[in-house]
Every structure is written in structure tokens, then in C-alpha cells.
Design a protein around this motif. Sequence first.
Motif, short mmCIF file in Angstrom:
data_model
loop_
_atom_site.label_atom_id
_atom_site.label_comp_id
_atom_site.label_asym_id
_atom_site.label_seq_id
_atom_site.Cartn_x
_atom_site.Cartn_y
_atom_site.Cartn_z
N CYS A 174 -7.69 -9.65 3.25
CA CYS A 174 -7.12 -8.33 3.37
C CYS A 174 -7.89 -7.70 4.38
CB CYS A 174 -7.64 -7.56 2.03
SG CYS A 174 -6.68 -5.98 1.95
N LEU A 222 -10.14 -13.20 -6.01
CA LEU A 222 -10.45 -11.85 -5.75
C LEU A 222 -10.94 -11.67 -4.30
CD1 LEU A 222 -10.03 -8.83 -6.49
CD2 LEU A 222 -12.17 -9.09 -7.55
N PHE A 223 -11.93 -12.72 -4.17
CA PHE A 223 -12.78 -12.54 -2.86
C PHE A 223 -11.98 -13.10 -1.82
CE2 PHE A 223 -16.47 -10.12 -3.02
CZ PHE A 223 -16.79 -9.83 -4.24
N TRP A 244 -17.49 -0.06 -13.79
CA TRP A 244 -17.18 -0.30 -12.41
C TRP A 244 -15.75 -0.81 -11.86
CZ3 TRP A 244 -17.37 -3.40 -7.97
CH2 TRP A 244 -17.60 -2.67 -6.87
N HIS A 301 -15.93 -3.20 1.74
CA HIS A 301 -15.29 -4.35 1.25
C HIS A 301 -16.10 -5.52 1.88
CE1 HIS A 301 -11.86 -1.78 0.09
NE2 HIS A 301 -11.70 -2.60 -0.95
N HIS A 342 0.99 -1.24 0.08
CA HIS A 342 -0.18 0.22 -0.27
C HIS A 342 0.89 1.35 -0.05
CE1 HIS A 342 -2.67 3.13 1.36
NE2 HIS A 342 -3.85 2.39 0.94
N PHE A 345 -17.23 7.63 -9.45
CA PHE A 345 -17.37 6.28 -9.03
C PHE A 345 -18.66 6.09 -8.41
CE2 PHE A 345 -16.17 2.61 -6.45
CZ PHE A 345 -16.01 1.62 -7.55
N HIS A 394 -7.78 1.51 -6.71
CA HIS A 394 -6.66 0.84 -5.89
C HIS A 394 -5.20 1.15 -6.40
CE1 HIS A 394 -8.71 -2.84 -3.98
NE2 HIS A 394 -9.61 -1.72 -4.03
N ALA A 452 -4.64 -7.60 -5.91
CA ALA A 452 -6.05 -7.38 -5.86
C ALA A 452 -6.34 -6.40 -7.31
CB ALA A 452 -6.48 -6.33 -4.55
N GLY A 474 -15.94 5.92 3.38
CA GLY A 474 -14.60 5.54 3.11
C GLY A 474 -13.93 6.50 2.22
N ALA A 495 -12.71 0.61 -10.08
CA ALA A 495 -12.10 0.13 -8.86
C ALA A 495 -10.80 -0.12 -8.77
CB ALA A 495 -13.32 -1.02 -8.56
N LEU A 511 -9.60 -10.54 -0.79
CA LEU A 511 -10.29 -9.56 -0.14
C LEU A 511 -10.56 -10.17 1.27
CD1 LEU A 511 -12.11 -6.98 -0.29
CD2 LEU A 511 -14.04 -8.29 -1.24
C1 HEM Z 1 -13.96 -7.45 -4.86
C2 HEM Z 1 -12.87 -6.66 -5.18
C3 HEM Z 1 -12.57 -5.26 -4.37
C4 HEM Z 1 -13.24 -4.13 -4.85
C5 HEM Z 1 -14.51 -4.01 -5.84
C6 HEM Z 1 -12.69 -3.13 -4.26
C7 HEM Z 1 -12.78 -1.68 -4.52
C8 HEM Z 1 -12.52 -0.52 -3.55
C9 HEM Z 1 -12.67 0.63 -3.85
C10 HEM Z 1 -14.11 1.33 -4.62
C11 HEM Z 1 -11.99 1.35 -2.82
C12 HEM Z 1 -12.21 2.58 -2.40
C13 HEM Z 1 -13.19 2.95 -1.52
C14 HEM Z 1 -13.05 3.07 -0.05
O1 HEM Z 1 -11.98 3.50 0.34
O2 HEM Z 1 -13.93 2.84 0.74
C15 HEM Z 1 -11.05 0.49 -2.20
C16 HEM Z 1 -10.09 0.81 -1.43
C17 HEM Z 1 -9.15 0.23 -0.81
N1 HEM Z 1 -9.05 -1.44 -1.06
FE1 HEM Z 1 -10.27 -2.32 -2.11
N2 HEM Z 1 -11.60 -3.60 -3.59
C18 HEM Z 1 -11.74 -4.94 -3.74
C19 HEM Z 1 -10.69 -5.83 -3.17
C20 HEM Z 1 -9.65 -5.47 -2.38
C21 HEM Z 1 -8.71 -6.28 -1.76
C22 HEM Z 1 -8.33 -7.58 -2.30
C23 HEM Z 1 -7.83 -5.63 -1.14
C24 HEM Z 1 -6.45 -6.07 -0.23
C25 HEM Z 1 -5.47 -6.32 -0.89
C26 HEM Z 1 -8.35 -4.18 -0.95
C27 HEM Z 1 -7.76 -3.07 -0.37
C28 HEM Z 1 -7.97 -1.90 -0.34
C29 HEM Z 1 -7.47 -0.78 0.49
C30 HEM Z 1 -6.35 -0.98 1.33
C31 HEM Z 1 -8.15 0.23 0.17
C32 HEM Z 1 -7.95 1.89 0.40
C33 HEM Z 1 -7.18 2.46 -0.46
C34 HEM Z 1 -6.58 3.70 0.07
O3 HEM Z 1 -6.01 3.94 0.88
O4 HEM Z 1 -7.16 4.75 -0.53
N3 HEM Z 1 -9.64 -4.02 -1.78
N4 HEM Z 1 -11.31 -0.76 -2.72
#
Ligand code: HEM
Lengths: 543, 337
Positions: A112, A105-106, B286, A202, A9, B251, B294, A43, A488, B290, A109
Motif C-alpha cells: 500500500c 498485514l505488513f 489500539w 505507516h 478507499h 487514538f 480504517h 487491511a 496525518g 486503528a 501495508l
Molecule cells: C499495520 C497495520 C496498519 C495500521 C496500524 C494502520 C493504522 C492507520 C491509522 C492509525 C491511520 C490514520 C492515521 C493517518 O492518517 O496518518 C491510517 C490511515 C490510513 N491507512 Fe492504515 N494502518 C495499517 C495498515 C494499512 C494498510 C495495509 C493500508 C493499505 C491498504 C492502509 C491504508 C491507509 C490509508 C489509505 C489511510 C488513510 C485513511 C484516510 O484517508 O483517512 N493502512 N492507518
Amino acid sequence: MASSRPSDHIDSPAPEAGINQPRLGFMGYLRFFWRQLTSMRTALFLLLLLAFAAIPGSLVPQRSSDPNGVVQYIRDNPDAAEVLDFLQVFDTYSSVWFSSIYLLLFVSLIGCIIPRTKHHLQSLRTPPPKTPARLARLAGFTSVNSDTADAPDAAITSAQKLLSKQGYRTRLFDETARDGSRELSVSAERGYLRETGNLVFHSALVGVLVTVGIGGGFGYNGNKVIVEGQAFTNVLSGYDTFNPGRFFSDDVLVPYTIAVDKFSAEYEEENLDAYGQPIDYTVDVTTDVPGEGEASGIIKVNEPLRIAGSNAYLLGNGYAPWITVRDGDGNVAFSQPVPFLPQDANLTSVGVIKVPDALPEQLGLQGFFYPTQCSTDVCGSALSSVHPDLRDPTLTLEVYTGDLGLDEGAATNAYALNTDDLTQVSGRNADSPGLLLKLGDTVELPNGLGSVEFTEVKRFVSLDIHHDPTQIWVLIFSILVLAGLLTGLFIPRRRVWVKAVATPTGTRFEYAGLARGEDPGLESAVEDIARKHSQQLGLKLSE
Amino acid sequence: MTETLVTFSLVAIWSAMAMYALAFIVFTFDLARRSAPAEAPASAALAAAGRGSAASRRAEASASESSRSSGSTAVLDREAGDGATVVPGARRSSKWARLAMALTVLAWLLHTGGTVLRGLAADRVPWANMFEFSLTATAIIVGVFLLVQFWQDLKFLGAYVTGFVALFLGIATVNFYVDVVPLPPALQSAWLVIHVFVASLGTGFFALGAGLSIVQLFQSSERTNRSRLLSTMPDATTLENMAYRLVVIGFVFWTFTLIAGAIWAEAAWGRYWGWDTKEVWTFIIWTIFAGYIHARATRGWRGSRSAWLAIIGFSAVLFNFTIVNLFFKGLHSYSGM
Ligand code: HEM
């Protein structure tokens, strides 16, 4: 904070270069693999791969949404279709490869979410960290000098109150700087909800996936064609087609009935650009749910009937000419409305009539129904319908005799007539021409086989009945996805410090902040706090 | 009555198109002038003036520092800039840019007026077929562009926005035009109003985000030898941050569109999700965005790589609206074509 996020990250510390990896044992490899799977990079890669993998299913018809399209496609491109079918492209969204991408992916997730949730719960209980020694390098740094040395305690307490009121969690520090001066400070942090929102988002995605997966298993859907005046009973045998989920059992079917009293269609009459275009479809029904009694209701295209935990949707409609067939002996061998399937916007429809009870031979009829037959002066000799409403209902039929194959008990399609073993007695390939009937006409069949009467026209509707007990949960999780997304993304997470530093001539108040994640408003927030606080202290900010 | 309104609407749309084209020319002219050498001293002077005011503020601050014993007055010493509203590298806009903006506003009023008239003519929302949706979506793109100016000076995107909109309006009016017809039963729903409108809002934000990302790519590829034109624009990091903020808003709208679409599909088609082509593409878009979000949070993916994702995402939006609507088979056959 770093450990809450995957190691790649952007906010995590950069990996140190040049460290020799120790040799990994089996568990080491496992841990290494898990770390890789739950990394941000994986991811991201899987997300993009999923987007990419979804494309083929939009280029090629899918069995789930367009089964006839698939049949047509296979007929048109037999060679390509064989390869595509082997690769499950006609079932893209349930294919092995598509499923494995989203399942990976899930897994990633979940891998994570869990450590991050743990860490977040911990950080919710941890007071804000120590005030940094030097604030000057931080965001929005502001300082203000006061020439009174007394009461820094009171000033810092008032800063603490100010920050608390703005939703910050605060903690006081009383320290001595290297040069021996006293430094009193308040350390404040806010926006824990940002991480909460992100985790809710998530987790809710997992919720959506799980409920969608389960929903298909416990639900069912089925279809029934019902002619006006007829009723449907919600039992297995009441359906024309029925798709149960994996965990379906008969006892979820509540044996209610839906009687179709009337179907009304309204077509555009005034606007010539849209003449004959449908404007409204309404089905008037009488329902009877066991234990609840009769009730009347309506079904429209966008207004399904919610009944006993299931929903009835109006997905199609058409005409059902009432046909009466008398056999050679003059007995009524058949008399009922027969749904004809619409083929175009003007409801030119095709249908089949099977008369197994006709004597001396079984009769099969197939042909077209035209609600408004185009007059031959305008359209020539080929018949067609020019309006979906009933202006000049016309029926054309070809007649066959022979064994209809209904006696063997094998399932047959009610909308198709297998003419392989039948003899055409009236039609293109027979001595006598096909039948043409207007409403009310009776036509004699050749060879004394009897007569056919076009008695009446009814409308039919095609209802889809769905039952999905988890649908509401899918909705709830989707709303959580959206709510989590909003918090978020838009709730800023930040730290703010206010420090009172003793100077030879008085006190210097310092203000600074630190963003944790995207925070475009940080500087003005620090500025705002500086202004409010110095006003409270009676210090004027000149600018 | 309907016909009069339709005619008025078309006249307004054609005038808007002409006005956008004019604005596009003036915006381009402004860009050309930015790269002309004659402009350089002026902008340098402006930059110097900006620096000067910051310097004088600091001087004032230190002056008061020395006089702090003179009473209980105190002076705020701000070290950082003026907050988020100042874009590094931005300068005051030229009179050409301002003229182009005025033309854009005028064009947008005509455009919006024409779109509203179309709605009045049809006696419903003006986004029930592809032609009408083109009118509304482009009006929203320009609306978002104009609105964002209150937050940040993005006039350098003017040529991109007006050029794109003029072109799209032209294509829509010539190729997608259909007469006013009543809504088929499947479209008679409050969700038509909400779902489609929010989708257009999302599209507007994505369009601007993609525009910023394109400029960002130019900026970062020219890091060594920045052309004069680019030196009048914000630097790559600033562009990236602005693009991110816009895309993230887009988004959220897109997520809402997806959910609202599912709710509507449940009512109209009896299932909330069925991998219909349009649903597939909404999902693909979408997922790409996303991925973009990321990428911004993944080490090694900030910068040009995430910029590409924003551009690919918006291209997918355009693809979904044009190619998928016209050539792909599916339940969403409401283009009217
Ligand atoms: C189904 C798959 C996933 C989708 C659709 C998705 C989508 C998103 C979206 C839209 C955000 C921004 C919204 C927010 O911060 O609330 C986000 C942030 C984040 N996601 Fe995911 N995500 C997915 C899977 C994952 C996985 C597998 C991880 C872990 C490796 C992960 C780690 C994170 C992290 C750390 C953030 C924060 C990013 C930041 O600091 O700005 N996500 N994700």
C-alpha cells in the motif's frame, strides 16, 4: 488523486457496476490477488483479525512471560493443555497463525505504501489543478461584488499572495467562461504534509516491526544472582541463565565486572495499612569496564545501570544466610552465603545447601529462612515470617546424606535437591528432628556427621543484563509513528479557489474550498480568506 | 493529617456521586421531555426561527445585489451554514438540560476536589491503584465532556456520561477502595505520572466517541420513523463525524500511552515489550481503533459498521480496566486489590 489510494478507499471513484470481468490469465490472477491484498478492506480485516488473535495469549499463561505459569497450567489441565500446546497457544505471539496474520498485514501495508509514496512524490511536483467552472456548489462558497471592473489581475495576485503566505501552493488561471466573460482565478492547495504524515506513520510501523524482529536476533539477555560482596563478570560462564539472540556471537560481550557492595531495602514503618511494604531498593555497585577503570554506581528498580552498551536491571532480591558446615572430622567443608529464594512478601525463603566435600558422607541440606520469625505465642507452632526486614532471622533445615550426584558433571539446579537417592538424617522423616537455628547458633548433626553454623546474613540481588543494539531504533521509529500520526490526522489537506468573474456592472469575487480527507475547519478557513481578501480590496462585507 | 485528608476526599467523592446521580435524573428528564408531544411546537418554532434567520440573511444579500450599483459596498453572500459549530437537528437546550449541566459541573468540581485531596493525602499523583485510577479516569471523562461543550453542544450525552460515571464511582468506592499506601519501587517513576494520565485522557475521548456512536446507531436504525426524542438530536452522519474527531484524539493519546508504557517497561522490567496481559490488551485496543479509523476510510464500512467498532473499542477499554486488572495474572498487578 484517486490512484494513490486503494480502489476501495472512500475517496476513490465507486466501481462501475455491471462490467463483465474479462477472463484472467495467470498474471491477471496474480494482479487481482495483489489488488485484493492491498485493498483497504483487507487491511481492515487483518487489523481486526490481529486484535482478535491476540486475545488467547492473555487468557492462557505464555512461555515467554510466565514459564512457571505454563508448567502449572499443564499440570492442572493436562488434556486441554495438550490441545492448546498443539495450537501453540502457550506461545501465541510467536505462533504460526499469529505471525502469519501480522506478516500478511505488513505485506499488505508495504504494498500500500509503495504506490502511494510514488504518487505522493509526483503530486508534490504537480501544481494545483484547474479551477472548477462552478464554485457555488463547493464548501464555504462565498461571493462578494465589487462595482469596479478594473484591476481584477491585481486583486487575484493579492489573493495569490495571501494564500501563499498561509502555506498554500498556488497557480493562476486566466480563462474565458462559456458566456464569454473573463474569469481570472487562483487555484491553491495545501496540506501535502497530511499525506506525508500518513506515509511516515505507516512506514515507521514497518520500521518498528523490522527493528523489533532484528533486535531479538542480535541482542542477548541473561540473569545473575549476586550476593553482597561478590562480583559478576560479563562472560558467558558468569551468568546463571543466558538467552542469546539468533545472530549473537561471544565477542559482543564486553568483559566488565559489576561488584555488589551493598544492597539496602527500606520498608514502611509508620503507615500501619502498609506496614512492611517495600519503599525502596538500592544496590551500590562498583563497576570495572576494560579500558575505563573503576567507577561506582547505583541500581534501582526504575533506574537500570547503563554499562558498556548493555543495561543491568534490578529485578529481584532476597536473603543469603551464610552457612558454615563442619564435617565429622571437624574440617570446614562449606562456608559461604547461600541465596534463598523468596516465596512471599515477608520474604519467607527456601534454599538448598550442597556439601560434596563433607566426610565421611556428602551432605545435602534444604529448608526455610524467616527474616522475622513470628513468635510461637502469636502464630502457633507453624513457622512463618511476619516482616521482610531482619528482626529475628531464623533458619530451619532438614539434613540428608548420600551421593549428591554432582560428580558426574551433569548440570544440576543449584536451587533444588534431588532427594531420591539420599537418606534423611534430620527432619520429619528421620529419627532426629530438623534443625532450627537463630543467627550465630551452631547445631550438632546426628550420628557425628558434624555441625552446622548460621554464621551471618547477607542480601543478594538478582540482576538481569540486557543488550539490544536496535532498541534505540525501535524508539526512533515509534516517535516517527506518533509524529506521522499527528500530521496525518490533524493537518488539513484542502484546495481553495479565488475567482474574479467579470459582470456587466463590475467584478464578482468568488471563494470556495474542497476538503481532501477529514477537514472540519474548511468552511471557516474559506470564510477567513474571503474576509481578509475583500478587506485588502477595500470591499466591505456587510453582515 | 493523612487521615483527615482521606476522609475529606471520600466525603467529596460521595457528594459528587450523589450530584452526578441527580444530574443523571435531570438529564433523563430532559430526554423524556424531548420526546413529549408538548415540546414539539416549541422546538419546531425554534427550528423555524433558525431557518428564518438564514432566510433573512439571504434576503438581505439579494437585496444588496439589486442595489450593488449604489457604491463600492459589497455584501457577502453565504450559502453554506455558519460553519462547523451548528449541528443539524440540534436545538437550543431546555432549562432542564441547563440545570443538569450545572449539576454536572458542580459534581465534577467535587469529584476533582476529592481526587486532588486523595493525591495530597498520599503525597503523590492520585492514580497509583485501581481505586485512585477510577477517580481520576472518571474525572477526566467528565472533564472532556465539559470541555467538548465549548466546541459542540453534546448535552444529549449528559445522561450517558453522568450515569456511567456515577455508577463507576460507586463501584470503585465500594469495591476497589484501598487505604493510602506508599508506592512500591516499581511505580516510583515519572512515567507513572505521564503514562497513566495520558491513558485516562484517551479513555475520556473514547468514552464520548462511543456515546456518540451509540446515538448514531439509534439514529440510523430509526431512519424511517424517527422518534421525537431522536429528532432533537443531530443526524447520524453528523454524529459519526463528531465521534470520529473525538476517537481520533483518543487514538493519539492511546498511541502515546503505548509508547510511554514501553519506555517505562524497559526501565522497570528490563524489556520494552513482553506481551504481559496488560500490554496485550493495550495493543488489542489500539488495533481495534486503528481498524475503526480504517473502516471510516473504507467504502462500505462508514456508518453503522464503524460505529460498532468504536463501541467495541471502548468496551475493550472497560474490559481492560476492570476484568483484566482484577482477574488476569500479569506484571501490572498494581490494582492494590
Ligand atoms: C499495520 C497495520 C496498519 C495500521 C496500524 C494502520 C493504522 C492507520 C491509522 C492509525 C491511520 C490514520 C492515521 C493517518 O492518517 O496518518 C491510517 C490511515 C490510513 N491507512 Fe492504515 N494502518 C495499517 C495498515 C494499512 C494498510 C495495509 C493500508 C493499505 C491498504 C492502509 C491504508 C491507509 C490509508 C489509505 C489511510 C488513510 C485513511 C484516510 O484517508 O483517512 N493502512 N492507518
